[in-house]
Design a protein around this motif. Sequence first.
Motif, mmCIF file in Angstrom:
data_model
loop_
_atom_site.group_PDB
_atom_site.id
_atom_site.type_symbol
_atom_site.label_atom_id
_atom_site.label_comp_id
_atom_site.label_asym_id
_atom_site.label_seq_id
_atom_site.Cartn_x
_atom_site.Cartn_y
_atom_site.Cartn_z
ATOM 1 N N LYS A 125 -30.821 -2.968 -4.355
ATOM 2 C CA LYS A 125 -29.976 -4.111 -3.997
ATOM 3 C C LYS A 125 -28.498 -3.792 -4.154
ATOM 4 O O LYS A 125 -27.655 -4.650 -3.926
ATOM 5 C CB LYS A 125 -30.333 -5.320 -4.860
ATOM 6 N N CYS A 126 -28.165 -2.558 -4.522
ATOM 7 C CA CYS A 126 -26.779 -2.115 -4.651
ATOM 8 C C CYS A 126 -26.401 -1.338 -3.392
ATOM 9 O O CYS A 126 -26.987 -0.295 -3.102
ATOM 10 C CB CYS A 126 -26.615 -1.244 -5.894
ATOM 11 N N LYS A 127 -25.439 -1.846 -2.647
ATOM 12 C CA LYS A 127 -24.998 -1.219 -1.399
ATOM 13 C C LYS A 127 -23.586 -0.678 -1.616
ATOM 14 O O LYS A 127 -22.683 -1.430 -1.970
ATOM 15 C CB LYS A 127 -24.980 -2.225 -0.246
ATOM 16 N N VAL A 128 -23.404 0.631 -1.417
ATOM 17 C CA VAL A 128 -22.121 1.279 -1.693
ATOM 18 C C VAL A 128 -21.555 1.834 -0.395
ATOM 19 O O VAL A 128 -22.266 2.466 0.385
ATOM 20 C CB VAL A 128 -22.297 2.414 -2.731
ATOM 21 N N PHE A 129 -20.242 1.625 -0.182
ATOM 22 C CA PHE A 129 -19.557 2.092 1.015
ATOM 23 C C PHE A 129 -18.288 2.826 0.623
ATOM 24 O O PHE A 129 -17.603 2.442 -0.322
ATOM 25 C CB PHE A 129 -19.213 0.911 1.940
ATOM 26 N N LYS A 130 -17.961 3.892 1.371
ATOM 27 C CA LYS A 130 -16.794 4.713 1.062
ATOM 28 C C LYS A 130 -15.483 3.982 1.319
ATOM 29 O O LYS A 130 -14.565 4.045 0.530
ATOM 30 C CB LYS A 130 -16.821 6.000 1.883
ATOM 31 N N GLY A 131 -15.390 3.318 2.438
ATOM 32 C CA GLY A 131 -14.145 2.658 2.817
ATOM 33 C C GLY A 131 -14.160 1.174 2.499
ATOM 34 O O GLY A 131 -15.028 0.672 1.794
ATOM 35 N N ALA A 132 -13.184 0.472 3.052
ATOM 36 C CA ALA A 132 -13.061 -0.964 2.803
ATOM 37 C C ALA A 132 -13.969 -1.786 3.709
ATOM 38 O O ALA A 132 -14.189 -2.966 3.453
ATOM 39 C CB ALA A 132 -11.613 -1.401 2.997
ATOM 40 N N GLU A 133 -14.501 -1.181 4.766
ATOM 41 C CA GLU A 133 -15.380 -1.885 5.699
ATOM 42 C C GLU A 133 -16.831 -1.787 5.237
ATOM 43 O O GLU A 133 -17.261 -0.746 4.727
ATOM 44 C CB GLU A 133 -15.247 -1.290 7.100
ATOM 45 N N HIS A 134 -17.582 -2.872 5.425
ATOM 46 C CA HIS A 134 -19.008 -2.850 5.103
ATOM 47 C C HIS A 134 -19.758 -3.661 6.150
ATOM 48 O O HIS A 134 -19.172 -4.424 6.916
ATOM 49 C CB HIS A 134 -19.275 -3.393 3.692
ATOM 50 N N GLU A 135 -21.073 -3.488 6.189
ATOM 51 C CA GLU A 135 -21.884 -4.096 7.246
ATOM 52 C C GLU A 135 -22.605 -5.361 6.795
ATOM 53 O O GLU A 135 -23.525 -5.798 7.461
ATOM 54 C CB GLU A 135 -22.898 -3.070 7.750
ATOM 55 N N HIS A 136 -22.199 -5.942 5.691
ATOM 56 C CA HIS A 136 -22.885 -7.127 5.171
ATOM 57 C C HIS A 136 -21.999 -8.378 5.230
ATOM 58 O O HIS A 136 -22.041 -9.223 4.338
ATOM 59 C CB HIS A 136 -23.346 -6.870 3.735
ATOM 60 N N LEU A 137 -21.221 -8.495 6.272
ATOM 61 C CA LEU A 137 -20.361 -9.669 6.437
ATOM 62 C C LEU A 137 -21.169 -10.930 6.724
ATOM 63 O O LEU A 137 -20.754 -12.027 6.378
ATOM 64 C CB LEU A 137 -19.354 -9.435 7.560
ATOM 65 N N ALA A 138 -22.328 -10.781 7.355
ATOM 66 C CA ALA A 138 -23.147 -11.941 7.694
ATOM 67 C C ALA A 138 -23.693 -12.638 6.448
ATOM 68 O O ALA A 138 -23.965 -13.839 6.480
ATOM 69 C CB ALA A 138 -24.308 -11.513 8.586
ATOM 70 N N GLN A 139 -23.829 -11.901 5.347
ATOM 71 C CA GLN A 139 -24.333 -12.499 4.110
ATOM 72 C C GLN A 139 -23.249 -13.237 3.343
ATOM 73 O O GLN A 139 -23.534 -13.870 2.337
ATOM 74 C CB GLN A 139 -24.945 -11.412 3.211
ATOM 75 N N GLN A 140 -22.005 -13.142 3.786
ATOM 76 C CA GLN A 140 -20.858 -13.807 3.169
ATOM 77 C C GLN A 140 -20.793 -13.538 1.660
ATOM 78 O O GLN A 140 -20.919 -14.454 0.840
ATOM 79 C CB GLN A 140 -20.897 -15.315 3.437
ATOM 80 N N PRO A 141 -20.567 -12.270 1.272
ATOM 81 C CA PRO A 141 -20.508 -11.969 -0.157
ATOM 82 C C PRO A 141 -19.266 -12.566 -0.814
ATOM 83 O O PRO A 141 -18.205 -12.662 -0.205
ATOM 84 C CB PRO A 141 -20.458 -10.439 -0.192
ATOM 85 N N VAL A 142 -19.433 -12.968 -2.063
ATOM 86 C CA VAL A 142 -18.354 -13.562 -2.845
ATOM 87 C C VAL A 142 -17.594 -12.440 -3.529
ATOM 88 O O VAL A 142 -18.183 -11.569 -4.163
ATOM 89 C CB VAL A 142 -18.923 -14.544 -3.892
ATOM 90 N N GLN A 143 -16.249 -12.455 -3.392
ATOM 91 C CA GLN A 143 -15.417 -11.437 -4.034
ATOM 92 C C GLN A 143 -15.494 -11.613 -5.546
ATOM 93 O O GLN A 143 -15.318 -12.699 -6.072
ATOM 94 C CB GLN A 143 -13.962 -11.591 -3.558
ATOM 95 N N LEU A 144 -15.768 -10.518 -6.263
ATOM 96 C CA LEU A 144 -15.928 -10.552 -7.708
ATOM 97 C C LEU A 144 -14.940 -9.602 -8.338
ATOM 98 O O LEU A 144 -14.863 -8.436 -7.961
ATOM 99 C CB LEU A 144 -17.362 -10.158 -8.082
ATOM 100 N N GLU A 145 -14.163 -10.083 -9.297
ATOM 101 C CA GLU A 145 -13.187 -9.242 -10.004
ATOM 102 C C GLU A 145 -13.782 -8.772 -11.308
ATOM 103 O O GLU A 145 -14.337 -9.558 -12.068
ATOM 104 C CB GLU A 145 -11.903 -10.026 -10.298
ATOM 105 N N ILE A 146 -13.650 -7.497 -11.565
ATOM 106 C CA ILE A 146 -14.174 -6.908 -12.801
ATOM 107 C C ILE A 146 -13.028 -6.398 -13.633
ATOM 108 O O ILE A 146 -12.119 -5.813 -13.154
ATOM 109 C CB ILE A 146 -15.184 -5.780 -12.483
#
Length: 146
Positions: A125-146
């Motif tokens: 369930k962990c999806k990692v991408f090299k750049g700032a673009e990702h393919e999961h925009l349809a799921q509307q992920p919530v930005q999380l600050e760590i």
Amino acid sequence: MLQFKKSFNLKKETVDRKWYLINAEGKTLGRLATAVAKILRGKNKPTFTPNVDGGDFVVIVNSDKVVVTGNKAQSKEYHRYSGFPGGLKSTTLAKQMQKDSRKVILAAVGGMLPKSRLANKQLTKCKVFKGAEHEHLAQQPVQLEI
């Protein structure tokens, strides 16, 4: 008369999964991995049950820009073994970051999870991408600050 409270057991059919987006730019590798592992296991929820996959999905972007402290880039090594004599191959963290930085983050997060079949399922369930673009925009992920 004594009244006993029932303990809560999460059922896999009732799990409510969310999608989170984490920007790894400038984040320390270990601290990022612990936070992601906590979300994948579901320990950030009040309904945490150790034997049920109740965690959420995590999308990590900018994996190339993750930071390691100290001399780890040259001293930390990743090993793989083919099973044959002389088949042990080693590579440093710096070389692995140049080759594929996504594997570095997945290895760090996988090391923070317990060693079980459930944890292997949680790591998917962990999806990692090299750049700032990702393919999961349809799921509307919530930005999380760590």
